[in-house]
Design a protein around this motif. Structure first.
Motif, PDB file in Angstrom:
ATOM      1  N   HIS A 257       0.986  -1.261  -0.070  1.00 43.99           N
ATOM      2  CA  HIS A 257      -0.016  -0.027   0.204  1.00 43.99           C
ATOM      3  C   HIS A 257       0.888   1.290  -0.121  1.00 43.99           C
ATOM      4  O   HIS A 257       2.163   1.176   0.250  1.00 43.99           O
ATOM      5  N   SER A 258       0.198   2.428  -0.374  1.00 46.03           N
ATOM      6  CA  SER A 258       1.120   3.782  -0.405  1.00 46.03           C
ATOM      7  C   SER A 258       2.473   3.663  -1.418  1.00 46.03           C
ATOM      8  O   SER A 258       3.321   4.357  -1.153  1.00 46.03           O
ATOM      9  N   THR A 259       1.964   2.890  -2.523  1.00 43.56           N
ATOM     10  CA  THR A 259       3.014   2.895  -3.500  1.00 43.56           C
ATOM     11  C   THR A 259       2.623   3.623  -4.940  1.00 43.56           C
ATOM     12  O   THR A 259       2.993   3.924  -5.844  1.00 43.56           O
ATOM     13  N   GLY A 260       1.126   4.130  -4.903  1.00 44.96           N
ATOM     14  CA  GLY A 260       0.452   4.652  -6.061  1.00 44.96           C
ATOM     15  C   GLY A 260      -0.010   3.793  -6.959  1.00 44.96           C
ATOM     16  O   GLY A 260      -0.296   4.150  -8.301  1.00 44.96           O
ATOM     17  N   LYS A 261      -0.513   2.405  -6.341  1.00 48.57           N
ATOM     18  CA  LYS A 261      -1.150   1.513  -7.486  1.00 48.57           C
ATOM     19  C   LYS A 261      -2.566   2.080  -7.897  1.00 48.57           C
ATOM     20  O   LYS A 261      -2.870   1.930  -9.222  1.00 48.57           O
ATOM     21  N   THR A 262      -3.362   2.666  -6.918  1.00 45.20           N
ATOM     22  CA  THR A 262      -4.678   3.093  -7.608  1.00 45.20           C
ATOM     23  C   THR A 262      -4.385   4.399  -8.371  1.00 45.20           C
ATOM     24  O   THR A 262      -5.165   4.482  -9.128  1.00 45.20           O
ATOM     25  N   THR A 263      -3.615   5.266  -7.942  1.00 45.76           N
ATOM     26  CA  THR A 263      -3.210   6.416  -8.966  1.00 45.76           C
ATOM     27  C   THR A 263      -2.903   6.036 -10.345  1.00 45.76           C
ATOM     28  O   THR A 263      -3.317   6.612 -11.424  1.00 45.76           O
ATOM     29  N   LEU A 264      -1.749   4.984 -10.345  1.00 49.01           N
ATOM     30  CA  LEU A 264      -1.510   4.434 -11.799  1.00 49.01           C
ATOM     31  C   LEU A 264      -2.644   4.095 -12.615  1.00 49.01           C
ATOM     32  O   LEU A 264      -2.914   4.117 -13.598  1.00 49.01           O
ATOM     33  N   LEU A 265      -3.460   3.201 -11.837  1.00 48.94           N
ATOM     34  CA  LEU A 265      -4.529   2.558 -12.618  1.00 48.94           C
ATOM     35  C   LEU A 265      -5.508   3.752 -13.120  1.00 48.94           C
ATOM     36  O   LEU A 265      -5.959   3.705 -14.188  1.00 48.94           O
ATOM     37  N   ASN A 266      -5.956   4.755 -12.278  1.00 46.67           N
ATOM     38  CA  ASN A 266      -6.676   5.932 -12.861  1.00 46.67           C
ATOM     39  C   ASN A 266      -5.876   6.770 -13.880  1.00 46.67           C
ATOM     40  O   ASN A 266      -6.503   7.056 -14.791  1.00 46.67           O
ATOM     41  N   ASP A 267      -4.627   6.765 -13.798  1.00 44.84           N
ATOM     42  CA  ASP A 267      -3.809   7.316 -14.989  1.00 44.84           C
ATOM     43  C   ASP A 267      -4.056   6.775 -16.259  1.00 44.84           C
ATOM     44  O   ASP A 267      -3.877   7.045 -17.238  1.00 44.84           O
ATOM     45  N   LEU A 268      -4.021   5.352 -15.957  1.00 48.85           N
ATOM     46  CA  LEU A 268      -4.293   4.521 -17.297  1.00 48.85           C
ATOM     47  C   LEU A 268      -5.575   4.448 -17.984  1.00 48.85           C
ATOM     48  O   LEU A 268      -5.824   4.159 -19.127  1.00 48.85           O
ATOM     49  N   ARG A 269      -6.443   4.833 -17.136  1.00 50.99           N
ATOM     50  CA  ARG A 269      -7.801   4.657 -17.728  1.00 50.99           C
ATOM     51  C   ARG A 269      -8.232   5.310 -19.042  1.00 50.99           C
ATOM     52  O   ARG A 269      -8.839   4.546 -19.878  1.00 50.99           O
ATOM     53  N   PRO A 270      -7.551   6.387 -19.427  1.00 54.20           N
ATOM     54  CA  PRO A 270      -7.825   7.048 -20.716  1.00 54.20           C
ATOM     55  C   PRO A 270      -7.163   6.252 -21.889  1.00 54.20           C
ATOM     56  O   PRO A 270      -7.629   6.413 -23.226  1.00 54.20           O
ATOM     57  N   TYR A 271      -6.439   5.202 -21.548  1.00 57.66           N
ATOM     58  CA  TYR A 271      -5.810   4.543 -22.611  1.00 57.66           C
ATOM     59  C   TYR A 271      -6.165   3.093 -22.886  1.00 57.66           C
ATOM     60  O   TYR A 271      -5.474   2.257 -23.411  1.00 57.66           O
ATOM     61  N   LEU A 272      -6.931   2.699 -21.783  1.00 60.03           N
ATOM     62  CA  LEU A 272      -7.464   1.248 -21.741  1.00 60.03           C
ATOM     63  C   LEU A 272      -8.336   0.590 -22.776  1.00 60.03           C
ATOM     64  O   LEU A 272      -8.599  -0.428 -22.845  1.00 60.03           O
ATOM     65  N   ASN A 273      -9.087   1.441 -23.488  1.00 67.04           N
ATOM     66  CA  ASN A 273     -10.009   1.141 -24.541  1.00 67.04           C
ATOM     67  C   ASN A 273     -10.763   0.280 -23.870  1.00 67.04           C
ATOM     68  O   ASN A 273     -11.748   0.721 -23.136  1.00 67.04           O
ATOM     69  N   ASN A 274     -10.826  -1.128 -24.537  1.00 66.00           N
ATOM     70  CA  ASN A 274     -11.801  -2.075 -23.988  1.00 66.00           C
ATOM     71  C   ASN A 274     -11.358  -3.008 -22.988  1.00 66.00           C
ATOM     72  O   ASN A 274     -11.944  -3.899 -22.784  1.00 66.00           O
ATOM     73  N   ILE A 275     -10.616  -2.457 -22.307  1.00 65.22           N
ATOM     74  CA  ILE A 275     -10.050  -3.298 -20.974  1.00 65.22           C
ATOM     75  C   ILE A 275     -10.854  -2.928 -19.857  1.00 65.22           C
ATOM     76  O   ILE A 275     -10.922  -1.757 -19.553  1.00 65.22           O
ATOM     77  N   LYS A 276     -11.638  -3.570 -19.142  1.00 66.02           N
ATOM     78  CA  LYS A 276     -12.250  -3.433 -18.086  1.00 66.02           C
ATOM     79  C   LYS A 276     -11.584  -3.166 -16.723  1.00 66.02           C
ATOM     80  O   LYS A 276     -10.322  -3.871 -16.677  1.00 66.02           O
TER      81      LYS A 276
END
Length: 204
Positions: A20-39
């Motif tokens: 925890h506290s390594t930025g996993k959720t932040t990274l996931l949110n930053d990736l959202r615009p690029y994920l296209n059809n990935i749930k």
């Protein structure tokens, strides 16, 4: 063999894991615009904590080890369920946890309770799928540490030891992973997207 269909289903499974506290959720949110059809499999831990009405002190591993174990058991079971559901639907997905609840139990409680998690329903099949997944292990940085009043508040030294526990657990089960040491958010996004492209090319 019973698992052949699961292993060779060609579903793209992406896991972002680590302390925890390594930025996993932040990274996931930053990736959202690029994920296209990935749930995007939304973070499970916060939802479970909220559903129980727990505060951070309620599941502290030293004060309340039983609740801490219950929390991580429920997270693990929910993760396996998400993987099963996406497998049935044939959906590519990304999650911000992988073997995290197993490592949490081993790190904060003991190996006996950690090993018992591998006997939970569906976990053995899930481990086989993880070996065919794209897994990113996030390295801790001081700059990412913050108190959100929900998670445990560790020191950087503790998180580095915790990160080492992740590596040992992944290696013990021959689960391949990619270590992400970058701190800059855009550099992390670029690294993950590049690895996804390479992974897709290797799979054809």
């Amino acid at each position: 063999m019973e698992y052949d269909k699961d292993i060779n289903d060609n579903i793209l499974r992406i896991y972002i894991c680590g302390p925890h506290s390594t930025g996993k959720t932040t990274l996931l949110n930053d990736l959202r615009p690029y994920l296209n059809n990935i749930k995007v499999a939304e973070e499970l831990a916060r939802g479970i904590i909220k559903a129980h009405g727990w505060s951070r002190d309620d599941f502290h591993p030293v004060k309340h080890p039983d609740i801490f174990k219950q929390l991580n058991e429920e997270i693990l079971d929910a993760q396996v369920k998400v993987d099963d559901e996406c497998t049935k639907l044939g959906e590519d997905f990304i999650s911000d946890r992988a073997i995290d609840p197993i490592v949490y139990i081993g790190f904060y409680i003991d190996d006996r309770d950690k090993n018992s998690l591998y006997e939970h329903p569906g976990v053995k099949t899930w481990l086989l799928r993880l070996k065919q997944s794209l897994i990113f292990l996030i390295y801790p940085h001081q700059e990412c540490l913050e108190d959100d009043n929900v998670r445990l508040t560790p020191t950087l030294a503790e998180l580095i030891r915790f990160h080492d526990s992740f590596e040992k657990e992944l290696q013990m089960h021959d689960i391949p992973y990619i270590k992400v040491t970058e701190l800059d958010r855009q550099s992390r996004v670029t690294r993950v997207l590049d690895e996804i492209k390479l992974f897709k090319l290797r799979r054809g």
